[in-house]
Design an enzyme around this catalytic site. Structure first.
Site, PDB file in Angstrom:
ATOM      1  N   ASP A 293     -11.805 111.226 -97.944  1.00 45.00           N
ATOM      2  CA  ASP A 293     -10.877 112.238 -98.459  1.00 45.00           C
ATOM      3  C   ASP A 293      -9.578 112.136 -97.675  1.00 45.00           C
ATOM      4  O   ASP A 293      -9.566 112.343 -96.458  1.00 45.00           O
ATOM      5  CB  ASP A 293     -11.495 113.635 -98.307  1.00 45.00           C
ATOM      6  CG  ASP A 293     -10.761 114.715 -99.077  1.00 45.00           C
ATOM      7  OD1 ASP A 293      -9.549 114.530 -99.353  1.00 45.00           O
ATOM      8  OD2 ASP A 293     -11.380 115.746 -99.390  1.00 45.00           O
ATOM      9  N   ARG A 295      -6.792 113.908 -98.359  1.00 40.75           N
ATOM     10  CA  ARG A 295      -5.943 115.082 -98.564  1.00 40.75           C
ATOM     11  C   ARG A 295      -5.570 115.747 -97.242  1.00 40.75           C
ATOM     12  O   ARG A 295      -6.302 115.652 -96.265  1.00 40.75           O
ATOM     13  CB  ARG A 295      -6.650 116.102 -99.461  1.00 40.75           C
ATOM     14  CG  ARG A 295      -6.797 115.668-100.904  1.00 40.75           C
ATOM     15  CD  ARG A 295      -7.595 116.673-101.707  1.00 40.75           C
ATOM     16  NE  ARG A 295      -8.975 116.761-101.254  1.00 40.75           N
ATOM     17  CZ  ARG A 295      -9.906 117.539-101.814  1.00 40.75           C
ATOM     18  NH1 ARG A 295      -9.577 118.314-102.837  1.00 40.75           N
ATOM     19  NH2 ARG A 295     -11.146 117.548-101.354  1.00 40.75           N
TER      20      ARG A 295
END
Length: 361
Positions: A293, A295
C-alpha cells in the site's frame, strides 16, 4: 526576493520531466547522476545516456526479488545495462505484465559500491509521478564537461527526505453542492504545495467540530466509483458511506486522489493484468516494484485538522487507517464497519485484504 524555484517546485519540475521522458540531474558533493524514467524512455535519449558511461537501471528490491537480481543496497538494486540493451529490453525488465510470457531475463549484474542515494531519489520521483518505479541512470563526476544546464537539477540529499514529508495543504475553496443523499452538501478542495494531485472533502450538514464526526477516508477509484467495476468494493463503500452520513444528517467524506492504493491509474491496470495471471493484489504490487500500500494516510488527518476536527467515528474496515489517524493526532472514538459490495468477482480481492492487509471483514 528571489524568483528562482524552491526545492518543492524543483521536485515538481523533475517529476513532470520524468513523466515526459526527460532526464533530470541529481547532485551530491562527490558526483552527479542523470536519471530518466524507464517508462517512456526514447531510443534517442537512451543512446545519449549510454554514450556518457556505464548505464544502469535502478529498481526497488520488490522488483529485484521477482527478477532474481541482487539488491546490494537493501531497498534498491542497480542493474547494469548490457551493451545491447534497448528500450524493449528496458520495458521487459521494468514492466511486469509480460513476465510470464518472457520469463528468461538475466542473469543480472548489479552495482554494490558507492552510495545508492541517487537511485533512491530517482525511484521516489518515478513513484510520485505515478510511473513504474524504475529509472535509467548514469553517474558522472561533479566537474563533468557535459552541458546539463537545460535539465532540472536537484540536490539528492535534500530532495529524498523532502519527498517523504507531508506537503502543506491549502484549503483553496469550498462550495455548496446538493447531493442525492443530502441537499446540505459542501465540497472543499485541498491543494498540496508540491504540485501533486488535489484532494476533496465532502461535508454533509454542519458537523459539530467539538464532537466526533462520522468520517470516511476514501481513496479515489475510477473503475469502482465511476465505472461500477466488480473487481473491488470501492464504489459500494463510497455510496454507503455518503448514505449513512445523509441519514445521520452530518459527516465528512475525504476523497483522496490516491488511485490504486497510491500507485496511479496505469500501474493499477498493470496490477489488474497480473491479477488475471493468477497473482493476488499484494503479489501484483510487489511484482510491479511497489509495497502493499503506497498511500499516504497522513493527508486525511491533515485535512481533518484543517477543517477543525480532532476526533472521528471512522467508517472503515482497515485498522491501518485507525492507527495512522491516532498517530497524527486524530482521536478515533469508534470504528464504524462498512461491509458492502461483496460479489463473486471480488471475493479473492477481499480475502487478500483480510489475510494480508488485516482488514476486518
Amino acid at each position: 526576493m528571489s524568483l528562482a524555484p524552491a526545492l518543492p517546485e524543483l521536485i515538481a519540475r523533475a517529476r513532470a520531466d520524468m513523466r515526459m521522458g526527460v532526464p533530470v540531474v541529481l547532485r551530491s558533493s562527490d558526483h552527479i547522476s542523470l536519471a530518466a524514467a524507464a517508462e517512456g524512455l526514447s531510443p534517442e535519449r537512451l543512446a545519449a545516456l549510454k554514450a556518457l558511461g556505464t548505464t544502469y537501471m535502478a529498481i526497488t528490491s520488490r522488483r529485484a526479488q521477482t527478477l532474481s537480481a541482487r539488491a546490494y543496497d537493501g531497498d534498491v538494486a542497480r542493474i547494469i545495462l548490457p551493451d545491447d540493451a534497448d528500450v524493449e529490453w528496458i520495458a521487459a525488465v521494468a514492466a511486469p505484465e509480460h513476465d510470464l510470457a518472457a520469463p528468461m531475463k538475466g542473469p543480472f549484474k548489479t552495482l554494490r559500491s558507492d552510495s545508492a542515494t541517487h537511485a533512491r531519489t530517482a525511484i521516489a520521483l518515478a513513484k510520485t509521478a505515478r510511473l513504474l518505479p524504475a529509472a535509467i541512470m548514469v553517474d558522472l563526476p561533479v566537474d563533468t564537461k557535459e552541458d546539463l544546464s537545460a535539465l532540472t537539477s536537484l540536490p539528492a540529499e535534500l530532495a529524498l527526505p523532502h519527498m517523504a514529508t507531508l506537503a502543506p495543504l491549502a484549503d483553496v475553496v469550498s462550495a455548496r453542492v446538493p447531493l442525492t443523499v443530502s441537499d446540505a452538501g459542501r465540497v472543499h478542495v485541498f491543494r498540496p504545495d508540491d504540485g501533486a494531485e488535489e484532494h476533496f472533502a465532502v461535508e454533509i450538514g454542519r458537523p459539530d467540530r467539538n464532537a466526533p464526526v462520522l468520517a470516511r477516508l476514501h481513496s479515489a477509484c475510477f473503475t469502482g466509483d465511476i465505472m461500477g467495476s466488480l473487481k473491488c468494493d470501492c464504489g459500494p463503500q463510497l455510496r454507503a458511506a455518503l448514505a449513512q452520513m445523509g441519514e445521520e444528517g452530518a459527516g465528512v467524506l475525504l476523497y483522496l486522489n490516491q488511485e490504486g492504493r497510491g500507485i496511479g491509474h496505469a500501474n493499477k491496470m498493470r496490477a489488474y493484468t497480473l491479477q488475471d495471471q493468477g497473482f493476488d493484489t499484494v503479489e501484483a504490487n510487489h511484482r510491479l516494484g511497489f509495497e502493499d500500500d503506497e498511500r499516504d494516510l497522513r493527508i486525511g488527518a491533515a485535512i481533518l485538522k484543517k477543517m477543525g476536527f480532532s476526533s472521528v467515528r471512522l467508517l472503515t474496515n482497515n485498522p491501518a487507517k485507525i492507527a495512522r489517524m491516532e498517530d497524527q493526532g486524530i482521536k478515533v472514538t469508534e470504528r464504524v464497519p462498512l461491509k458492502v459490495g461483496q460479489t463473486p468477482e471480488n471475493a479473492g480481492y477481499l480475502a487478500t485484504k483480510a489475510k494480508k492487509s488485516g482488514h476486518l471483514l
